[in-house]
Enzyme design. Sequence first.
Site, PDB file in Angstrom:
ATOM      1  N   GLU A 197      -3.650  -4.228  -1.889  1.00 31.70           N
ATOM      2  CA  GLU A 197      -2.590  -3.258  -1.664  1.00 31.70           C
ATOM      3  C   GLU A 197      -3.027  -2.359  -0.516  1.00 31.70           C
ATOM      4  O   GLU A 197      -4.075  -1.732  -0.569  1.00 31.70           O
ATOM      5  CB  GLU A 197      -2.346  -2.446  -2.938  1.00 31.70           C
ATOM      6  CG  GLU A 197      -1.142  -1.533  -2.852  1.00 31.70           C
ATOM      7  CD  GLU A 197      -0.919  -0.736  -4.152  1.00 31.70           C
ATOM      8  OE1 GLU A 197      -1.296  -1.210  -5.248  1.00 31.70           O
ATOM      9  OE2 GLU A 197      -0.369   0.378  -4.047  1.00 31.70           O
ATOM     10  N   ASP A 211       0.634  10.802  -5.437  1.00 32.55           N
ATOM     11  CA  ASP A 211      -0.804  10.655  -5.245  1.00 32.55           C
ATOM     12  C   ASP A 211      -1.600  11.905  -5.557  1.00 32.55           C
ATOM     13  O   ASP A 211      -1.218  13.009  -5.188  1.00 32.55           O
ATOM     14  CB  ASP A 211      -1.095  10.202  -3.818  1.00 32.55           C
ATOM     15  CG  ASP A 211      -0.714   8.750  -3.613  1.00 32.55           C
ATOM     16  OD1 ASP A 211      -1.105   7.934  -4.476  1.00 32.55           O
ATOM     17  OD2 ASP A 211      -0.013   8.438  -2.646  1.00 32.55           O
TER      18      ASP A 211
END
Lengths: 268, 405
Positions: free
Chosen positions: A51, A62
Amino acid sequence: MSVAVATLEHHLRAARADGRRLLIPYVMAGVVPDWLDLVRGAAEAGADAIEIGLPFSDPMLDGPTVQQAAALATGRGARPRPLLDSLAGLDVGVPLVVMTYANVAMTLTPERGVGGFVDYLAAVGVRGVIVPDLPLEESAEYLARASEAEVAAVLLAAPSCDDERCREIAQASSGFVYCMSSMRITGERADLATTARETARRLKGMTDLPVVTGFGISTVAHAVEACADADGVVVGSAFMRMLVDGAPVAEVVDAVAAFRRALSSAGG
Amino acid sequence: MSSRVLDVSATEVSTDAMRAPDAAGRFGRFGGRYLPEALMPAAKAVEAAFREAWSDAAFTTEYRRLLATYVGRPTPLTECARLSEALGVRVLLKREDLAHTGSHKINNVLGQALLAQRMGKRKLIAETGAGQHGVATATAAALLGLACTVYMGQTDVRRQELNVFRMELLGAEVVPVTSANGVGTLKEATNGALRAWVNETENAHYCVGSTMGPHPYPWMVREFQRVIGDEARAQCADRLPTAVPDVVVACVGGGSNAAGTFAGFVDTPARLVGVEAAGGSAVDKGKLGVLHGFMSHFLQDDDSQVLEAHSISAGLDYPGVGPEHVHLASIGRVHYTSVTDEQAMRALKLVTRTEGILPALESAHALAWVVDAAATGELPAGSTVLVTLSGRGDKDIHQIREHLR
Ligand SMILES: Cc1ncc(COP(=O)(O)O)c(C=O)c1O
């Protein structure tokens, strides 16, 4: 990237059929100057797909580590388009999956929107895409374009999804279904959330697609535990923290290898 | 209401502007709900709860009761005799600075706090720039016995020290938000609040402070703020021979005081003007994009990275603007423009000296447009202008002093 690499879904299904637990490391593109060596090294160390995060100024999902990784990348002048261009011709033998936020996907080719983004990915040989803030309701155009371009559009399911929603997500997803382990943003954690295995188990009961658990998988023990229900794991912050703390790429590659070994001996 | 019939032929009156958004939460193409899956159920629950509450007389009665007995509504409409004389136009101020806690923010927050209570949430999460929305949220939380955490950019924590202290005194926790690449203003605060909402969706309601964020927030916040426009409309009808002012002006950060004000006049011939800060004029200079859960115009570079807005006023320091405003601009119903820090500061001094009213720096932007438009003739002599004074300048006193030194 080599055309010899099968589609993401085919590749992951084949690995699963061999009894492998899938390992998908997350690498923030441009985080260190030799980040492409990490992509190559991770593939050699036994990753089943990689990824690749594209830096965005405002990553809603995040935690601090990935935010720092993004800031390192942008601080070094890394920008989404050149980062993607550097993937063209890279042949690591496993599919690459790009993860970024809706604004990047929509504005990378401003006149062509998310469709243009998907075509861009296809042109550089990327096999899958994850845009966590394009939920089902907003993703019709994107899913259609991705399917035409043979770029798998990986959707996320969260512990908060009811069964009906999980089923819809699994049906619309391609490549694999991304199982969010807990109702928490990315980041390392002491324990695997109890919701991780429950959510993976629910998804497994609904779809034959590979189910891969991510968010908060911080240790090999977490990975092994998560794989009791899921087909595999995504590991992000644990690897990115090493780079943020200054570890060389080779050390992170060793860490990927350690996850591989643990998953392989547990998987049998 | 005045018995005078409005002359609707002068301007084309839009009858479908400022209705509810479509089922996907869009105003034209703007808005929507660009959220991670983990937040989808929470946003849908807010929408369902709002729809139900807004049509429930028990809810709206309680909301109106609080507005009357706690906020001090209706806020007055002030005729500015000396300022009007100086400018050659008739200026009326809608006095949101006289609302409890010092700005219009409280109208929205009380609505959302009641909604949170109705949804069984025990905590409010909020982002704040200037601190006004944070103070309003901390206030509502204290009133209703809810916990409260306010996310605030590190730079703003420093700039708005007094408001941080006020929030803490009210029992709220203020969390300074720094990010590796941000400068610590409203954009970062919103990122912090959204991440907290992911982590706490079970217990906490995210009390968004302006007409921004994922559906239903832009719509819901406008509905909670429409009290400004509805009151002003009725007050103008009583006061003005024309019933409706020629021009209605409000400052635009995320756009909540403007949306609330415009909602009261959108079906009249009044010219509507939204004033952004020059360093944050997203309607004009922003590009189509997605941030904080909605599609709108955002200041961003050619590499899809969202830029920081810059304004002397923390409340206008947002790189985007509410989706309905971009829609209203695109259909030509509202004219958006911007003024500089200098223009705002000059207007602030003028209004303070002529009227004895110290406006918030945000509101000073709306006033600056009026001052300059009167000077250039864009506002014809003798026209009647309604300006929403969104808040009082006490919070900005340090900055005003620094600037004037
Ligand atoms: C007094 C005042 N006016 C205006 C604003 C801008 O917000 P909005 O554009 O939502 O009205 C703020 C925001 O903090 C404010 O405190």
